[in-house]
Write a protein that holds these residues in place. Structure first.
Motif, PDB file in Angstrom:
ATOM      1  N   GLY A  11       0.825  -1.209   0.000  1.00 30.99           N
ATOM      2  CA  GLY A  11       0.000   0.000   0.000  1.00 30.99           C
ATOM      3  C   GLY A  11       0.853   1.251   0.000  1.00 30.99           C
ATOM      4  O   GLY A  11       0.599   2.181  -0.782  1.00 30.99           O
ATOM      5  N   ALA A  12       1.878   1.278   0.866  1.00 33.67           N
ATOM      6  CA  ALA A  12       2.699   2.485   0.976  1.00 33.67           C
ATOM      7  C   ALA A  12       3.449   2.758  -0.323  1.00 33.67           C
ATOM      8  O   ALA A  12       3.508   3.893  -0.796  1.00 33.67           O
ATOM      9  CB  ALA A  12       3.674   2.347   2.141  1.00 33.67           C
TER      10      ALA A  12
ATOM     11  N   LEU B 163       1.051   3.963  -2.926  1.00 30.21           N
ATOM     12  CA  LEU B 163       0.682   5.358  -2.663  1.00 30.21           C
ATOM     13  C   LEU B 163       1.757   6.303  -3.194  1.00 30.21           C
ATOM     14  O   LEU B 163       1.464   7.292  -3.879  1.00 30.21           O
ATOM     15  CB  LEU B 163       0.507   5.550  -1.153  1.00 30.21           C
ATOM     16  N   ILE B 164       3.012   5.972  -2.890  1.00 32.02           N
ATOM     17  CA  ILE B 164       4.115   6.815  -3.371  1.00 32.02           C
ATOM     18  C   ILE B 164       4.181   6.777  -4.896  1.00 32.02           C
ATOM     19  O   ILE B 164       4.389   7.797  -5.558  1.00 32.02           O
ATOM     20  CB  ILE B 164       5.450   6.341  -2.742  1.00 32.02           C
TER      21      ILE B 164
ATOM     22  N   MET C  38       1.547   9.041  -6.118  1.00 32.13           N
ATOM     23  CA  MET C  38       1.931  10.437  -5.861  1.00 32.13           C
ATOM     24  C   MET C  38       2.937  10.905  -6.902  1.00 32.13           C
ATOM     25  O   MET C  38       2.822  11.990  -7.457  1.00 32.13           O
ATOM     26  CB  MET C  38       2.590  10.556  -4.490  1.00 32.13           C
ATOM     27  N   VAL C  39       3.939  10.067  -7.151  1.00 32.14           N
ATOM     28  CA  VAL C  39       4.985  10.443  -8.089  1.00 32.14           C
ATOM     29  C   VAL C  39       4.403  10.576  -9.494  1.00 32.14           C
ATOM     30  O   VAL C  39       4.805  11.439 -10.278  1.00 32.14           O
ATOM     31  CB  VAL C  39       6.124   9.409  -8.043  1.00 32.14           C
TER      32      VAL C  39
ATOM     33  N   VAL D 135       1.457  11.616 -10.123  1.00 33.52           N
ATOM     34  CA  VAL D 135       0.777  12.907 -10.157  1.00 33.52           C
ATOM     35  C   VAL D 135       1.791  14.019 -10.400  1.00 33.52           C
ATOM     36  O   VAL D 135       1.486  15.054 -10.972  1.00 33.52           O
ATOM     37  CB  VAL D 135       0.040  13.137  -8.816  1.00 33.52           C
ATOM     38  N   MET D 136       3.029  13.744  -9.967  1.00 36.86           N
ATOM     39  CA  MET D 136       4.075  14.751  -9.972  1.00 36.86           C
ATOM     40  C   MET D 136       4.300  15.342 -11.355  1.00 36.86           C
ATOM     41  O   MET D 136       4.878  16.409 -11.490  1.00 36.86           O
ATOM     42  CB  MET D 136       5.367  14.110  -9.461  1.00 36.86           C
TER      43      MET D 136
ATOM     44  N   LEU E  39      17.017  12.411  -2.753  1.00 40.63           N
ATOM     45  CA  LEU E  39      15.565  12.509  -2.924  1.00 40.63           C
ATOM     46  C   LEU E  39      15.173  13.910  -3.359  1.00 40.63           C
ATOM     47  O   LEU E  39      14.351  14.090  -4.264  1.00 40.63           O
ATOM     48  CB  LEU E  39      14.874  12.183  -1.599  1.00 40.63           C
ATOM     49  N   TYR E  40      15.780  14.899  -2.718  1.00 42.00           N
ATOM     50  CA  TYR E  40      15.462  16.286  -3.042  1.00 42.00           C
ATOM     51  C   TYR E  40      15.803  16.571  -4.505  1.00 42.00           C
ATOM     52  O   TYR E  40      15.003  17.136  -5.244  1.00 42.00           O
ATOM     53  CB  TYR E  40      16.253  17.211  -2.107  1.00 42.00           C
TER      54      TYR E  40
ATOM     55  N   ILE F  93      13.322  14.801  -6.784  1.00 47.08           N
ATOM     56  CA  ILE F  93      12.019  15.446  -6.888  1.00 47.08           C
ATOM     57  C   ILE F  93      12.116  16.702  -7.736  1.00 47.08           C
ATOM     58  O   ILE F  93      11.278  16.957  -8.602  1.00 47.08           O
ATOM     59  CB  ILE F  93      11.466  15.752  -5.483  1.00 47.08           C
TER      60      ILE F  93
ATOM     61  N   VAL G 151      13.174   8.647  -6.935  1.00 48.65           N
ATOM     62  CA  VAL G 151      12.281   8.925  -5.810  1.00 48.65           C
ATOM     63  C   VAL G 151      11.602   7.651  -5.332  1.00 48.65           C
ATOM     64  O   VAL G 151      11.654   7.304  -4.146  1.00 48.65           O
ATOM     65  CB  VAL G 151      11.230   9.989  -6.205  1.00 48.65           C
TER      66      VAL G 151
ATOM     67  N   VAL H  91      12.260   5.811  -1.681  1.00 46.02           N
ATOM     68  CA  VAL H  91      11.151   5.742  -0.727  1.00 46.02           C
ATOM     69  C   VAL H  91      10.810   4.296  -0.413  1.00 46.02           C
ATOM     70  O   VAL H  91      10.523   3.949   0.737  1.00 46.02           O
ATOM     71  CB  VAL H  91       9.918   6.500  -1.264  1.00 46.02           C
TER      72      VAL H  91
ATOM     73  N   VAL I 286      10.589   2.887   3.360  1.00 45.75           N
ATOM     74  CA  VAL I 286       9.400   2.257   3.945  1.00 45.75           C
ATOM     75  C   VAL I 286       9.764   0.898   4.513  1.00 45.75           C
ATOM     76  O   VAL I 286       9.346   0.521   5.617  1.00 45.75           O
ATOM     77  CB  VAL I 286       8.282   2.136   2.880  1.00 45.75           C
TER      78      VAL I 286
ATOM     79  N   ILE J  26      -0.465   2.260   6.554  1.00 43.50           N
ATOM     80  CA  ILE J  26       0.193   2.649   5.304  1.00 43.50           C
ATOM     81  C   ILE J  26       0.611   4.113   5.375  1.00 43.50           C
ATOM     82  O   ILE J  26       1.739   4.474   5.044  1.00 43.50           O
ATOM     83  CB  ILE J  26      -0.758   2.403   4.116  1.00 43.50           C
TER      84      ILE J  26
ATOM     85  N   ALA K  47       3.631   4.822   7.428  1.00 43.87           N
ATOM     86  CA  ALA K  47       4.926   4.353   6.922  1.00 43.87           C
ATOM     87  C   ALA K  47       5.566   5.363   5.977  1.00 43.87           C
ATOM     88  O   ALA K  47       6.704   5.193   5.589  1.00 43.87           O
ATOM     89  CB  ALA K  47       4.747   3.007   6.223  1.00 43.87           C
TER      90      ALA K  47
ATOM     91  N   VAL L  99       6.988  15.484  -2.542  1.00 38.41           N
ATOM     92  CA  VAL L  99       6.511  14.864  -3.775  1.00 38.41           C
ATOM     93  C   VAL L  99       5.202  15.501  -4.232  1.00 38.41           C
ATOM     94  O   VAL L  99       5.064  15.923  -5.377  1.00 38.41           O
ATOM     95  CB  VAL L  99       6.323  13.348  -3.559  1.00 38.41           C
ATOM     96  N   LEU L 100       4.241  15.591  -3.304  1.00 36.62           N
ATOM     97  CA  LEU L 100       2.903  16.031  -3.703  1.00 36.62           C
ATOM     98  C   LEU L 100       2.859  17.522  -3.992  1.00 36.62           C
ATOM     99  O   LEU L 100       2.216  17.961  -4.949  1.00 36.62           O
ATOM    100  CB  LEU L 100       1.891  15.719  -2.593  1.00 36.62           C
TER     101      LEU L 100
ATOM    102  N   VAL M 190       4.340  19.732  -7.385  1.00 34.98           N
ATOM    103  CA  VAL M 190       3.626  19.988  -8.644  1.00 34.98           C
ATOM    104  C   VAL M 190       2.704  21.182  -8.545  1.00 34.98           C
ATOM    105  O   VAL M 190       2.243  21.691  -9.560  1.00 34.98           O
ATOM    106  CB  VAL M 190       2.753  18.792  -9.064  1.00 34.98           C
TER     107      VAL M 190
END
Lengths: 307, 339
Positions: free
Chosen positions: A18-19, A22-23, A26-27, A29-30, A263-264, A267, A275, A279, A283, B179, B182, B191-192, B195
């Motif tokens: 799940g984590a 999710l990332i 998100m990425v 969407v980036m 990471l910075y 991104i 990224v 991540v 996790v 989740i 974590a 990240v979010l 953008v």
């Protein structure tokens, strides 16, 4: 014990999936990673389409995710868009952040627990009030402010240390960054230990230990401290994951080329592979730390047994 | 320990004859008092008996009136609420104490120290640091308060439903919470929010709500499960109360205290988080005025003009400290175990 570990590992799977999903989302969407690859100019449509097909970006997201996870489990974290393997980046970045985290955790344990024991045994005295106020102040000042101020004072004004860390990042240079990274958690560890010690000080087993004539030192270290450390261990275990992820700010202030730095950069440059890869590992570290903490309970408190 | 004005035993002993007379004279009198008694909002009415409210105007001693009594005497609470009151006032009317315009800058004055009318000096762009520090309170307070409201509402609704109904809904929610726990917060923010091009406060608030609700939902779930085991819930069910009624009238008032405590402390950390994100360049963006932006802008030339870094940092630290102290005081007052 073995079955317990196995069950916990199985429980980790959905959380891990799940984590990372999710990332991954998100990425996604980036923004368009291909656009990032072309830099500031507009991409040539044909080139963009070819790149998309090459990296599998024309397929639906869930398919991309499954492919990616399949690759990860064979040790292939993909290639950053500059052609460098993500695993190579990790090999240079993770040791640095690991050293930084070790320094931070050591400071947390040594200073935090000591202060906690001292204040917990002297509850209500001036020492206790002073330390308590100090922890409140440390918790309130955000890490990046603490970092900038200490860098200004110790590094620039007084010249005790080098204001920025060299790329090799040996332990000696990481002392101040480690302290900054640890500062907020240090305050929490102090308060947790203090509360726990003050609570357990009145318990029966401490009275028994005192009554049978044990020296005070032994009562405190063997009986009181060991039983009071359980909440502290929980906190520190969960904190290791947060420290590694939260090192972005500290690494930026002291110019440390660790995980946070990569990471910075990833991104900023829309380097999705970097990224997601970093991540994913973070996790995993977080979840494993939590597992180790649960196993440590049994060591600290023999009443806890895992069937 | 200061003497309490209305200790329960004292009320019974002291107001014995008067209280009894009041009860026998008119029970309608006690009933009449209910509609305008704010203490009767959710807790069951006190049984008419020896510890019924005395005629001097005392109310039934609930957790809330006890907590309020404790709070008013706590210097930490008084100091922190005064600071917060001041912050709220200057966020509403910043021009009252800072007549200048935070966006009016004069490059010729860049990095200058303090002068008449400009007590904090100028920053790297030649903007007045005092005016910008005062105006920065608005964004911080707005983000903190709105994000906390969002997190508290979303988190407590989802957590309470999971705790109340249990079963698969609870299992799913607990895993979702795991989740979210974590994922490192600053990382998710980078990240979010990288953008987002909007310069308003809403994306930051939305992000904090998105990553903050699991914390509150975990607390609310635990509190609801604890409250559910009490006898008065069983009694309400036995009397045929519907699920929504049991949840809203009986469980919620008794489970809300931990949510309030954690939310108050979280408010301070959300303000710090907004500043951190702004410092990293993904939170608020100019022309928004934010302490995080100013600290970030001042850090490269900190050797020449440390004042441009120190004033917003100090303001930020005092603000976060005030909210965390308030949370601490509220926790001490609401946690009966610590009494």
């Amino acid at each position: 014990m073995g079955r317990y570990v196995l069950r916990r590992l199985v429980q980790m799977v959905p959380v891990f999936a799940g984590a990372t999903l999710l990332i991954f989302l998100m990425v996604n969407v980036m923004g368009d990673p291909v656009a990032g690859l072309c830099g500031d100019r507009q991409c040539d449509p044909a080139t963009a389409a070819r790149l998309r097909a090459e990296f599998g970006l024309d397929r639906p997201v869930w398919q991309q995710y499954l492919t990616y996870m399949g690759n990860v489990f064979t040790g292939d974290f993909g290639t950053a868009f500059n052609g460098q393997k993500v695993t190579e980046l990790m090999a240079t970045a993770f040791p640095v952040t690991l050293r930084l985290t070790i320094v931070a955790v050591l400071i947390e344990v040594v200073v935090g627990v000591t202060l906690g024991v001292v204040t917990g045994l002297r509850r209500g005295r001036p020492v206790d009030t002073g330390v308590l106020l100090l922890t409140l102040v440390v918790i309130s000042v955000p890490t990046f402010v603490t970092g900038l101020l200490l860098q200004l004072l110790l590094g620039v004004e007084w010249g005790w240390i080098r204001p920025s860390v060299s790329s090799a990042a040996p332990f000696g240079e990481l002392l101040l960054p480690g302290l900054v990274l640890a500062s907020v958690s240090l305050a929490y560890v102090t308060r947790l230990t203090r509360t726990s010690i003050a609570e357990n000080r009145r318990s029966d087993y401490v009275r028994t230990a005192v009554a049978k004539g044990l020296p005070r030192r032994r009562v405190v270290t063997r009986h009181l401290l060991r039983n009071s450390l359980i909440p502290v261990v929980t906190f520190i275990g969960a904190d290791i994951g947060f420290l590694m992820g939260g090192a972005i700010v500290t690494e930026r202030i002291f110019n440390i080329h660790g995980v946070g730095f990569q990471l910075y950069q990833g991104i900023l440059r829309q380097n999705t592979q970097t990224v997601v890869g970093f991540v994913t590992v973070l996790v995993l570290v977080f979840l494993l730390c939590n597992l180790v903490v649960d196993l440590l309970y049994a060591v600290l408190d023999p009443r806890i047994r895992y069937a | 320990m200061p003497e309490q004005p209305f200790p329960p035993e004292g009320a019974i002993a002291g107001a014995g004859p008067g209280g009894a007379m009041d009860l026998t004279a008119s029970e309608a009198g006690t009933l009449e008092r209910h509609p305008r008694d704010p203490g009767a909002d959710g807790s069951p009415a006190p049984p008419p008996g020896p510890d019924a409210p005395d005629p001097a105007g005392g109310r039934p001693r609930s957790l809330w009136s006890d907590a309020w009594r404790d709070l008013r005497r706590n210097p930490v609470f008084v100091v922190s609420s005064l600071i917060i009151l001041f912050l709220v006032l200057i966020s509403l009317w910043p021009s009252a104490i800072a007549p200048g315009n935070p966006l009016a800058c004069d490059l010729a004055k860049a990095q200058q120290g303090s002068g008449p009318g400009h007590p904090f000096g100028y920053d790297g762009q030649g903007c007045d640091v005092y005016t910008r520090t005062v105006y920065g309170a608005r964004t911080s307070v707005a983000v903190g308060v709105l994000a906390t409201l969002g997190v508290a509402v979303l988190g407590s609704v989802l957590g309470a439903l999971a705790g109340f109904f249990g079963g698969p809904w609870d299992a799913v929610l607990s895993r979702v919470t795991d989740i979210f726990f974590a994922i490192p917060v600053v990382l998710g923010g980078l990240v979010l929010l990288s953008v987002v091009t909007s310069t308003s406060v809403w994306p930051v608030i939305g992000f904090i709500v998105l990553l903050g609700w699991p914390q509150i939902s975990r607390i609310a779930r635990g509190a609801v499960i604890t409250a559910q085991q009490h006898d008065y819930v069983q009694a309400a069910r036995a009397l045929g109360a519907s699920s929504p009624r049991v949840l809203l009238r009986h469980i919620a008032p008794n489970a809300v205290a931990p949510v309030i405590v954690v939310s108050t402390i979280a408010l301070g950390t959300y303000i710090a988080l907004e500043a951190t994100l702004s410092y990293l360049g993904v939170g608020l963006k100019p022309p928004s005025v934010s302490w995080g932006i100013d600290i970030s802008a001042a850090s490269p030339y900190v050797r020449n003009a440390p004042h441009a870094l120190l004033w917003p940092s100090g303001a930020l630290a005092v603000t976060v400290l005030a909210f965390i102290m308030l949370g601490d005081a509220v926790r001490d007052a609401l946690d009966p175990k610590l009494r």
